[in-house]
Design a protein around this motif. Sequence first.
Motif, PDB file in Angstrom:
ATOM      1  N   LEU A 164       0.851  -1.192   0.000  1.00 40.71           N
ATOM      2  CA  LEU A 164       0.000   0.000   0.000  1.00 40.71           C
ATOM      3  C   LEU A 164       0.886   1.242   0.000  1.00 40.71           C
ATOM      4  CD1 LEU A 164      -2.680  -1.192   2.564  1.00 40.71           C
ATOM      5  CD2 LEU A 164      -2.747  -1.325   0.089  1.00 40.71           C
ATOM      6  N   ASP A 165       1.351   1.638  -1.169  1.00 38.67           N
ATOM      7  CA  ASP A 165       2.195   2.829  -1.254  1.00 38.67           C
ATOM      8  C   ASP A 165       1.413   3.959  -1.932  1.00 38.67           C
ATOM      9  OD1 ASP A 165       2.066   1.962  -3.827  1.00 38.67           O
ATOM     10  OD2 ASP A 165       4.192   1.539  -4.051  1.00 38.67           O
ATOM     11  N   GLU A 166       2.117   4.989  -2.342  1.00 47.14           N
ATOM     12  CA  GLU A 166       1.456   6.135  -2.960  1.00 47.14           C
ATOM     13  C   GLU A 166       0.819   5.770  -4.302  1.00 47.14           C
ATOM     14  OE1 GLU A 166       4.401   6.027  -1.710  1.00 47.14           O
ATOM     15  OE2 GLU A 166       4.838   7.760  -0.439  1.00 47.14           O
TER      16      GLU A 166
ATOM     17  N   LEU B 145      -7.019   3.157  -2.769  1.00 48.91           N
ATOM     18  CA  LEU B 145      -8.006   2.512  -1.912  1.00 48.91           C
ATOM     19  C   LEU B 145      -9.333   3.233  -2.088  1.00 48.91           C
ATOM     20  CD1 LEU B 145      -5.957   2.315   1.419  1.00 48.91           C
ATOM     21  CD2 LEU B 145      -6.415   0.444  -0.156  1.00 48.91           C
TER      22      LEU B 145
ATOM     23  N   ALA C  50     -10.700  -1.789   6.392  1.00 50.87           N
ATOM     24  CA  ALA C  50      -9.381  -1.929   7.015  1.00 50.87           C
ATOM     25  C   ALA C  50      -9.342  -1.257   8.378  1.00 50.87           C
ATOM     26  CB  ALA C  50      -8.309  -1.348   6.105  1.00 50.87           C
ATOM     27  N   CYS C  51     -10.199  -0.270   8.587  1.00 58.04           N
ATOM     28  CA  CYS C  51     -10.214   0.437   9.873  1.00 58.04           C
ATOM     29  C   CYS C  51     -11.349  -0.066  10.755  1.00 58.04           C
ATOM     30  CB  CYS C  51     -10.394   1.939   9.671  1.00 58.04           C
ATOM     31  SG  CYS C  51      -9.086   2.694   8.733  1.00 58.04           S
TER      32      CYS C  51
ATOM     33  N   LEU D 261      -4.090   4.828   4.811  1.00 62.97           N
ATOM     34  CA  LEU D 261      -4.547   3.860   5.811  1.00 62.97           C
ATOM     35  C   LEU D 261      -3.865   4.064   7.169  1.00 62.97           C
ATOM     36  CD1 LEU D 261      -6.119   1.299   6.569  1.00 62.97           C
ATOM     37  CD2 LEU D 261      -4.246  -0.041   5.641  1.00 62.97           C
ATOM     38  N   GLN D 262      -2.535   4.335   7.141  1.00 65.49           N
ATOM     39  CA  GLN D 262      -1.817   4.545   8.393  1.00 65.49           C
ATOM     40  C   GLN D 262      -2.434   5.691   9.181  1.00 65.49           C
ATOM     41  OE1 GLN D 262       1.934   4.159   5.786  1.00 65.49           O
ATOM     42  NE2 GLN D 262       2.632   4.976   7.745  1.00 65.49           N
TER      43      GLN D 262
ATOM     44  N   ARG E  97      -5.942   4.913  10.593  1.00 65.40           N
ATOM     45  CA  ARG E  97      -5.922   4.037  11.766  1.00 65.40           C
ATOM     46  C   ARG E  97      -5.378   4.757  12.994  1.00 65.40           C
ATOM     47  NH1 ARG E  97      -6.690  -1.143  12.020  1.00 65.40           N
ATOM     48  NH2 ARG E  97      -4.944  -1.451  13.422  1.00 65.40           N
ATOM     49  N   ALA E  98      -4.391   5.609  12.780  1.00 65.40           N
ATOM     50  CA  ALA E  98      -3.873   6.396  13.903  1.00 65.40           C
ATOM     51  C   ALA E  98      -4.986   7.297  14.444  1.00 65.40           C
ATOM     52  CB  ALA E  98      -2.671   7.215  13.467  1.00 65.40           C
TER      53      ALA E  98
ATOM     54  N   ARG F  12      -7.315   5.276  16.589  1.00 66.91           N
ATOM     55  CA  ARG F  12      -6.740   4.927  17.886  1.00 66.91           C
ATOM     56  C   ARG F  12      -6.754   6.127  18.825  1.00 66.91           C
ATOM     57  NH1 ARG F  12      -2.959   1.838  14.633  1.00 66.91           N
ATOM     58  NH2 ARG F  12      -1.653   3.687  14.543  1.00 66.91           N
ATOM     59  N   LEU F  13      -6.412   7.311  18.281  1.00 64.79           N
ATOM     60  CA  LEU F  13      -6.370   8.503  19.125  1.00 64.79           C
ATOM     61  C   LEU F  13      -7.752   8.820  19.669  1.00 64.79           C
ATOM     62  CD1 LEU F  13      -3.956  10.719  17.022  1.00 64.79           C
ATOM     63  CD2 LEU F  13      -3.503   9.719  19.254  1.00 64.79           C
TER      64      LEU F  13
ATOM     65  N   HIS G  25       0.631   6.326  24.887  1.00 61.43           N
ATOM     66  CA  HIS G  25      -0.064   5.948  23.659  1.00 61.43           C
ATOM     67  C   HIS G  25       0.971   5.675  22.568  1.00 61.43           C
ATOM     68  CE1 HIS G  25      -2.734   5.938  20.220  1.00 61.43           C
ATOM     69  NE2 HIS G  25      -3.686   5.675  21.091  1.00 61.43           N
TER      70      HIS G  25
ATOM     71  N   ASP H 138       1.055   5.749  19.478  1.00 55.75           N
ATOM     72  CA  ASP H 138       1.167   6.683  18.354  1.00 55.75           C
ATOM     73  C   ASP H 138       1.907   7.948  18.747  1.00 55.75           C
ATOM     74  OD1 ASP H 138      -0.115   5.431  16.131  1.00 55.75           O
ATOM     75  OD2 ASP H 138      -1.974   5.556  17.271  1.00 55.75           O
TER      76      ASP H 138
ATOM     77  N   ASP I 173     -10.278  -8.088  10.193  1.00 58.01           N
ATOM     78  CA  ASP I 173      -8.942  -7.820   9.659  1.00 58.01           C
ATOM     79  C   ASP I 173      -7.934  -7.971  10.788  1.00 58.01           C
ATOM     80  OD1 ASP I 173      -9.920  -7.270   7.195  1.00 58.01           O
ATOM     81  OD2 ASP I 173     -10.024  -5.115   7.502  1.00 58.01           O
TER      82      ASP I 173
ATOM     83  N   HIS J 148      -3.869  -7.057  12.070  1.00 57.20           N
ATOM     84  CA  HIS J 148      -2.748  -6.152  11.826  1.00 57.20           C
ATOM     85  C   HIS J 148      -1.529  -6.656  12.570  1.00 57.20           C
ATOM     86  CE1 HIS J 148      -5.149  -2.900   9.934  1.00 57.20           C
ATOM     87  NE2 HIS J 148      -6.109  -3.522  10.568  1.00 57.20           N
TER      88      HIS J 148
ATOM     89  N   GLN K 286       5.194   1.392   5.829  1.00 58.18           N
ATOM     90  CA  GLN K 286       4.225   1.010   4.810  1.00 58.18           C
ATOM     91  C   GLN K 286       3.519  -0.286   5.184  1.00 58.18           C
ATOM     92  OE1 GLN K 286       6.372   0.988   1.094  1.00 58.18           O
ATOM     93  NE2 GLN K 286       5.344   2.848   0.421  1.00 58.18           N
ATOM     94  N   ARG K 287       2.331  -0.460   4.627  1.00 62.27           N
ATOM     95  CA  ARG K 287       1.558  -1.676   4.882  1.00 62.27           C
ATOM     96  C   ARG K 287       1.498  -2.558   3.663  1.00 62.27           C
ATOM     97  NH1 ARG K 287       1.347   1.705   9.228  1.00 62.27           N
ATOM     98  NH2 ARG K 287      -0.220   1.106  10.735  1.00 62.27           N
TER      99      ARG K 287
ATOM    100  N   TYR L  79      -2.990  -7.137   7.506  1.00 58.20           N
ATOM    101  CA  TYR L  79      -2.144  -5.989   7.157  1.00 58.20           C
ATOM    102  C   TYR L  79      -0.823  -6.109   7.893  1.00 58.20           C
ATOM    103  CZ  TYR L  79      -6.187  -3.808   5.033  1.00 58.20           C
ATOM    104  OH  TYR L  79      -7.251  -3.532   4.223  1.00 58.20           O
TER     105      TYR L  79
END
Lengths: 100, 319
Positions: free
Chosen positions: A11-13, A17, A25-26, A59-60, A63-64, A67-68, B33, B35, B133, B135, B185-186, B206
Amino acid sequence: MKQEIVTGILLDEQTELSLNDLCQACSSSAEWIIELVEEGILEPISYQQTQWRFTGNTLQRARAAIRLQRDLGINLAGIALTLDLLDEIEALQARLCHYE
Amino acid sequence: MDYKDYYKIMGIERDADQNEIKRAYRKLARKYHPDVSQESDAEERFKEVGEAYEVLKDPEKRASYDQLGANWKAGQDFNPPPDWDAGFEFSGGGYTEGDASAYSDFFSSMFGQGFRSAHGGARQEGFHARGNDHHAKVLIDLEDAYKGATRSITLQSPELDSSGHMSTKQRTLNVKIPKGVKQGQRIRLTGQGSPGQGNASAGDLYLEIDFNPHSLYRVTGHDVYIDLPLTPWEAALGASIKVPTPDGSVDLKVAKGTPGGRKFRLKGRGIPAKPPGDLYVVAQITLPPADSDVATELYKKMQQDLAYNPRSQLGYKQS
């Protein structure tokens, strides 16, 4: 014994998606992703709502953001600020690592 | 199984009120946390704090935990007394918010039972749901990003067996790491997550790419940096130097009069992503020690014969 080797998608640039991919995915609702876009936290490649596409690295960030919100109870504006500051810290640390 | 002192983990007294518990949790959650935190054991601490909060924020769970008494020490071997949970009823809400598999054995032995039966009962005929999913993180070397690699990873996932009991299942997966991956990256492996229920499809797996620190190279995005030590004469007179790269060594022409800190860019020799990154060679001029008569003589000769003042910008004359 021959072992199977699985190949995934990086999953790059270059990877795209869909809104649906991101939601899955989330494990989140489309509404939540849309809110993240409206706050400017995530950016689609183009803003035509019917066919939003995102680059793989979105995606990163998504997901961050989740979580936050879930772990720390931060609201959207707070998430946006936190992620921007984290990006800045990362950039500064990368620079710092060249001087050390 | 080790006893866990949830009050100690949260840094509060046993008689703390619910507001205090919440405040302590918020503070620690922000600190650890994963992150946000810079602490190396952040993830572990964060889970520990989350587990402690899961118990202490819920008056029912807290009461049954308190019933064990205050005489236990953290890390002490613990077995729950046979009827410890008699008279308590957990009204759901347990595990549901957190990631069940992340909690300790201690937690599971105290609060796990209700969760299992509740979930087992919820399974219905004809119920279809896409699998979850998963991870996970995979550690690779920089060289793997240049050449591609195969990594064998072991995953642990909680699974429901046919009678509705939770068990941890281990499986090993051989995954191809494509050439050109970058830190963070994933990789998406379709269908390698939890199996779906009924006719629904399985979830995805993932994998997050994480580089092992390298003794020679530093990586920023898709660019790679290496320090190149030079002698003063190589830097002053120019030289052709063999430089290692993750892709094999190259000959680098160091120009006459190269100052320390100068970066040479080797275009396209960074991580072979699309577009490929660059390799930067950073000149580091080293000082030969004056540890022999010959060396000392040479330095003295330079001192006498060279009119060199590195401090000309400082506003005073060399004495």
